[in-house]
Design a protein around this motif. Structure first.
Motif: not given
Length: 179
Positions: A104-109
């Motif tokens: 989720h951090s990678r996908h800016q969520s």
């Protein structure tokens, strides 16, 4: 007051039924309408089966209320009643949530990452409170699979497609839980 039978899971409970039962249980806990003995009995009935335990954990660990941040004595004792099922699900929840924080951090969520971080923290906290040998054993097996690329949990890692960064996060989370 005796616990309502509607709060006791049957042996044939479905995953979905366990989610519903856990949601009802958490509402009653939040409203302070159950004794610790009632809570223990209800949770014990859930965690004695795979479907019940899976439904309990998916609801309990992700719930917005604070109950899972400070597990009550009734919840703790109930979880100790089914060490094989509980230990496996807690160790896997810890691993999966750690991997999902990375995803989720990678996908800016950030909201989703925060939810996964909360599940990770709650899973680690329960592992530490319960101090069950089964958790230690499974966590050690998971760390071995991370190190060797084979073993008990390699199929689990492959099934979920975890990459190196996610596996590093899993290893760190598991070590912090049993360290």
């Amino acid at each position: 007051m005796s616990i309502p039978s509607s709060l006791l899971a049957s042996e044939s409970i479905t995953f979905e039924g366990a989610i519903e039962l856990t949601e009802s249980l958490l509402s009653l806990i939040e409203a302070d309408q159950l004794s610790e003995a009632d809570i223990e009995q209800a949770v014990r009935s859930l965690v004695k089966t795979q479907n019940g335990a899976r439904g309990f954990f998916v609801t309990y660990l992700t719930d917005d209320r604070q109950e899972a941040d400070h597990p009550s004595p009734g919840v703790v004792e109930a979880l100790r009643s089914a060490p094989e099922i509980v230990a496996e699900l807690l160790v896997k929840n810890l691993a999966m949530s750690a991997a999902m924080v990375v995803y989720h951090s990678r996908h800016q969520s950030q909201e989703m990452a925060a939810g996964s971080a909360r599940v990770q923290k709650r899973s680690r906290n329960l592992i530490q409170i319960l101090q069950m040998p089964a958790c230690q054993t499974l966590a050690s097996q998971m760390l071995e699979s991370l190190q060797d690329g084979k073993g008990e949990y390699e199929e689990f890692f492959q099934r979920w497609g975890y990459d190196n960064e996610q596996k590093l996060a899993i290893g760190s989370a598991v070590r912090s839980a049993i360290g």
